[in-house]
Design a protein around this motif. Sequence first.
Motif, PDB file in Angstrom:
ATOM      1  N   LEU A 266      31.723  -3.301   8.978  1.00 51.59           N
ATOM      2  CA  LEU A 266      30.942  -4.402   9.962  1.00 51.59           C
ATOM      3  C   LEU A 266      32.091  -5.284  10.628  1.00 51.59           C
ATOM      4  CD1 LEU A 266      28.252  -5.929  10.494  1.00 51.59           C
ATOM      5  CD2 LEU A 266      28.873  -7.734   8.944  1.00 51.59           C
ATOM      6  N   GLU A 267      32.880  -5.640  10.049  1.00 53.59           N
ATOM      7  CA  GLU A 267      33.977  -6.427  11.080  1.00 53.59           C
ATOM      8  C   GLU A 267      34.803  -5.557  12.097  1.00 53.59           C
ATOM      9  OE1 GLU A 267      34.632  -5.462   8.049  1.00 53.59           O
ATOM     10  OE2 GLU A 267      36.812  -5.138   7.547  1.00 53.59           O
ATOM     11  N   VAL A 268      35.129  -4.425  11.771  1.00 51.59           N
ATOM     12  CA  VAL A 268      35.440  -3.601  12.915  1.00 51.59           C
ATOM     13  C   VAL A 268      34.581  -3.320  13.849  1.00 51.59           C
ATOM     14  CG1 VAL A 268      36.656  -1.109  13.309  1.00 51.59           C
ATOM     15  CG2 VAL A 268      37.077  -2.578  10.933  1.00 51.59           C
ATOM     16  N   LYS A 269      33.438  -2.840  13.606  1.00 56.58           N
ATOM     17  CA  LYS A 269      32.367  -2.753  14.723  1.00 56.58           C
ATOM     18  C   LYS A 269      32.077  -3.862  15.605  1.00 56.58           C
ATOM     19  CE  LYS A 269      29.822   0.691  12.088  1.00 56.58           C
ATOM     20  NZ  LYS A 269      28.999   1.090  10.863  1.00 56.58           N
ATOM     21  N   LEU A 270      31.989  -5.209  15.042  1.00 58.06           N
ATOM     22  CA  LEU A 270      31.774  -6.381  15.457  1.00 58.06           C
ATOM     23  C   LEU A 270      32.949  -6.709  16.407  1.00 58.06           C
ATOM     24  CD1 LEU A 270      30.118  -8.608  12.778  1.00 58.06           C
ATOM     25  CD2 LEU A 270      29.175  -7.769  15.081  1.00 58.06           C
ATOM     26  N   GLU A 271      34.366  -6.701  15.800  1.00 59.88           N
ATOM     27  CA  GLU A 271      35.409  -6.702  16.668  1.00 59.88           C
ATOM     28  C   GLU A 271      35.721  -6.092  18.089  1.00 59.88           C
ATOM     29  OE1 GLU A 271      38.727  -6.329  13.967  1.00 59.88           O
ATOM     30  OE2 GLU A 271      39.727  -8.339  14.597  1.00 59.88           O
ATOM     31  N   THR A 272      35.346  -4.377  17.778  1.00 60.88           N
ATOM     32  CA  THR A 272      34.924  -3.627  18.856  1.00 60.88           C
ATOM     33  C   THR A 272      34.289  -4.170  20.203  1.00 60.88           C
ATOM     34  OG1 THR A 272      35.420  -1.894  17.112  1.00 60.88           O
ATOM     35  CG2 THR A 272      34.860  -1.117  19.570  1.00 60.88           C
ATOM     36  N   LEU A 273      33.198  -4.744  19.760  1.00 62.98           N
ATOM     37  CA  LEU A 273      32.084  -5.265  20.694  1.00 62.98           C
ATOM     38  C   LEU A 273      32.561  -6.714  20.965  1.00 62.98           C
ATOM     39  CD1 LEU A 273      28.840  -4.162  18.671  1.00 62.98           C
ATOM     40  CD2 LEU A 273      29.739  -3.062  20.563  1.00 62.98           C
ATOM     41  N   GLY A 274      33.919  -7.221  20.813  1.00 61.03           N
ATOM     42  CA  GLY A 274      34.251  -8.486  21.394  1.00 61.03           C
ATOM     43  C   GLY A 274      34.242  -9.526  20.430  1.00 61.03           C
ATOM     44  N   ALA A 275      33.766  -9.495  19.191  1.00 60.86           N
ATOM     45  CA  ALA A 275      33.566 -10.741  18.368  1.00 60.86           C
ATOM     46  C   ALA A 275      35.013 -11.224  17.822  1.00 60.86           C
ATOM     47  CB  ALA A 275      32.721 -10.404  17.020  1.00 60.86           C
ATOM     48  N   GLU A 276      35.278 -12.522  17.417  1.00 61.88           N
ATOM     49  CA  GLU A 276      36.510 -12.728  16.772  1.00 61.88           C
ATOM     50  C   GLU A 276      36.237 -12.886  15.315  1.00 61.88           C
ATOM     51  OE1 GLU A 276      38.964 -15.373  19.028  1.00 61.88           O
ATOM     52  OE2 GLU A 276      39.934 -16.067  17.072  1.00 61.88           O
ATOM     53  N   ILE A 277      36.452 -12.008  14.534  1.00 65.94           N
ATOM     54  CA  ILE A 277      35.967 -11.901  13.073  1.00 65.94           C
ATOM     55  C   ILE A 277      37.005 -11.149  12.351  1.00 65.94           C
ATOM     56  CG2 ILE A 277      34.620  -9.609  13.517  1.00 65.94           C
ATOM     57  CD1 ILE A 277      32.981 -10.520  11.034  1.00 65.94           C
ATOM     58  N   ASN A 278      37.643 -11.819  11.109  1.00 61.64           N
ATOM     59  CA  ASN A 278      38.643 -11.172  10.294  1.00 61.64           C
ATOM     60  C   ASN A 278      38.304 -11.251   8.731  1.00 61.64           C
ATOM     61  OD1 ASN A 278      41.046 -10.595  12.337  1.00 61.64           O
ATOM     62  ND2 ASN A 278      40.731 -12.660  12.814  1.00 61.64           N
ATOM     63  N   ARG A 279      38.696  -9.951   8.162  1.00 63.24           N
ATOM     64  CA  ARG A 279      38.582  -9.791   6.776  1.00 63.24           C
ATOM     65  C   ARG A 279      39.607 -10.649   5.889  1.00 63.24           C
ATOM     66  NH1 ARG A 279      35.581  -6.039   3.201  1.00 63.24           N
ATOM     67  NH2 ARG A 279      34.512  -5.513   4.915  1.00 63.24           N
TER      68      ARG A 279
END
Length: 420
Positions: free
Chosen positions: A405-418
């Motif tokens: 999930l976080e990889v997909k969201l990051e690719t779309l521009g979100a700033e999210i890390n596990r």
Amino acid sequence: MKKFVIEGGHRLEGEVKISGSKNACLPIMAATLLAPGKHLLHGVPKLGDVYTMIKILRVTGASVEFKDHTLIIDTGEINNPKVPYELVSKMRASFLITGALLGRLGEAYVARPGGCAIGPRPIDEHLHGFEMLGIEIKEEHGYINAQMGNRQLAQNNVEIHLNEQSVTATENILLASATAKGETHIINGAREPHIIELINFLNLAGAEIEIKDDIIVVHKTGDSLHPLEYEISADYIEVGTFMIGTTITSGDVSLIGAKWEDSRALITKLQEMGVEVEKTNNGIRVKTNGSYNSCSIKTAPYPGFPTDLQPQLTSLLALADGTSVVTETMFEQRFNHIPELIRMGAQVEVDGRSAVINGVQKLSGAQVMASDIRGGVALVLAGLVAKGRTEVSRIYHIDRGYEELEVKLETLGAEINRES
Ligand code: EPZ
């Protein structure tokens, strides 16, 4: 314990390939028991629930390899009808192996599944369906002992009427009856896209199942099915989750692999709210300028509004212009995300099965906790737009239903890390 750390305020833009459907993949993995031999399943999502089902198939005697989204499952030697509590207690859908074992071996000894965070989750509809097929059910030490006592009962035509349009009960009855000697009619069966996908898989394997006047008719085949190669279709709940994530961040995203007809209930609501949703040649595109109207929903079996998208939509409605009402008819406790959203500044009043949401201008980042798959992802979506930093803990719930999930969201521009 892993957590997601999110800095809010980034628009989702671009395109994302949707993973294969978890809720289609799990019953299809069980269905491979009905067709002795080597199956190839493509487009299989790398999820906790899939790994649990792999363990269950191995316990029954199947050999399973999982390489780069393809499952190689050999069900030539299925010899053990016993599935232990420690596997069934991890995932309710494990109980689907019961119908497949009955269809292949004529017996099953499976731990009774427990409840979970969203409600008690009974299995009375499953057991009633099995009994109607001539299966003797005994319960002992927390296990369901199901024996196809006198097989000739399964040779007669059987009519099963479900009180609840239960998804996995419908799937379990399909699995137990697909190779029965008689014809089975399932009345009031569930019709979610993953049910249709299971029916497609079984028919490609040699079963004869059709839907006639709203009744699922399982024609007699009387012998075992043949193995096949199959591609799991896109997960419409992941599609809906990303549609809502795009809307809440005033984004513009194309969802590759999304099927319009599977997502119609949410699409209609989003369009009602003023969101632009259009069909593309390889999926669906969602974009919005940031403001959207409130709306009200009531969850229901397909084609109604899916309960698996209710928590995500609740997060969106927390920031809508106006007041919304969300009614959850399917599960008793599917508002676990709401107290967490309130900690982020949402204004929500829960009254039994309904939540009244007064839209606010903004949410603020906070430390919140996931307690089930969809409630957890609803908090991630809120974190994408909340001011400042949001930490979502217990993300093992989310990993059960969303691949990277976080990889997909990051690719779309979100700033999210596990982070751990
Ligand atoms: C499936 O669960 C899904 N899981 C759930 O998705 C989904 O929320 C649910 O269907 C509804 O769409 C899988 O497909 C693996 P139900 P299931 O039986 O089959 C009552 C997710 O997040 N009922 O359709 O367990 C039950 O209490 C998960 O991916 C009985 O009364 O749900 C509920 O009120 C969460 N007796 C209603 O039916 C029974 O024997 C619908 O439940 C069975 C169910």
